[in-house]
Structures are given as C-alpha cells and as structure tokens.
Design a protein around this motif. Structure first.
Motif, short mmCIF file in Angstrom:
data_model
loop_
_atom_site.label_atom_id
_atom_site.label_comp_id
_atom_site.label_asym_id
_atom_site.label_seq_id
_atom_site.Cartn_x
_atom_site.Cartn_y
_atom_site.Cartn_z
N ALA A 1 2.93 0.00 -10.39
CA ALA A 1 1.79 0.02 -9.49
C ALA A 1 0.96 -1.02 -9.79
CB ALA A 1 1.25 1.54 -9.67
N ASP B 1 0.66 -1.12 0.17
CA ASP B 1 -0.11 -0.02 -0.06
C ASP B 1 0.98 1.27 0.04
OD1 ASP B 1 -2.41 -1.60 0.08
OD2 ASP B 1 -2.72 -1.49 2.13
N TRP B 2 1.74 1.16 0.96
CA TRP B 2 2.75 2.28 1.00
C TRP B 2 3.79 2.62 -0.53
CZ3 TRP B 2 7.58 4.38 0.08
CH2 TRP B 2 7.80 5.60 0.34
N ALA C 1 2.53 6.51 -6.91
CA ALA C 1 1.47 7.42 -7.45
C ALA C 1 2.00 8.75 -7.66
CB ALA C 1 0.14 7.30 -6.81
N GLN C 2 2.77 9.35 -6.29
CA GLN C 2 3.34 10.40 -6.36
C GLN C 2 4.54 10.55 -7.22
OE1 GLN C 2 5.81 11.19 -2.40
NE2 GLN C 2 5.27 13.24 -2.64
N TYR D 1 -5.61 2.95 -9.20
CA TYR D 1 -4.15 3.12 -8.83
C TYR D 1 -3.23 4.22 -9.50
CZ TYR D 1 -4.87 -1.10 -5.87
OH TYR D 1 -5.41 -1.75 -5.03
N ALA E 1 1.30 4.06 -3.00
CA ALA E 1 1.25 5.54 -2.87
C ALA E 1 2.64 6.30 -3.39
CB ALA E 1 0.90 6.02 -1.42
N ARG E 2 3.61 5.69 -3.08
CA ARG E 2 5.02 6.38 -3.62
C ARG E 2 5.04 6.50 -4.91
NH1 ARG E 2 9.43 4.57 -5.88
NH2 ARG E 2 8.63 2.48 -5.26
#
Length: 69
Positions: free
Chosen positions: A54, A25-26, A32-33, A68, A29-30
C-alpha cells in the motif's frame, strides 16, 4: 459475519481480479481490506506485506501510516 472471514477473503480476491489495471486508489482499498482480514486471522506477516504494498502505491506527498494503513 455471514460466511466468516474466509468468505470475506474470497470476495476480496474475486473483486481484485475484476479491478481495472493501474487503478491505484482501488488497489489501496483492496490492500486495506486484505490487511484487515489477515489481522483478524492473526496472520501478521501478511498484514505487513499488504501495508508495504500500500505504501509503495501511495503518492509520496500524501502517504502516511494512518492514512493508508
């Protein structure tokens, strides 16, 4: 943005080095950023790479481009 996109990218890379191993999950997020920063800088090849990574991490039953990416 204070420090601009380059500063955001540096912070994201530093945060990635602190993430617990195996925390998908982390990592999502990384990624996506990372994809967002690359997109804003016009580096589309890096955007596609982050998106592929992802999707590889996302559970197959819930993975979708809108969710995602």
């Amino acid at each position: 943005l204070p420090g601009g996109l380059r500063r955001c990218q540096t912070i994201a890379q530093h945060a990635a080095s602190l993430a617990p191993a195996g925390d998908d999950d982390w990592q999502l997020a990384r990624l996506a950023q990372q994809a967002t920063v690359a997109w804003l800088q016009g580096r589309l090849d890096e955007v596609l790479t982050a998106q592929r990574q992802a999707l590889a991490l996302a559970p197959a039953e819930t993975a979708s481009w809108p969710t995602y990416l």
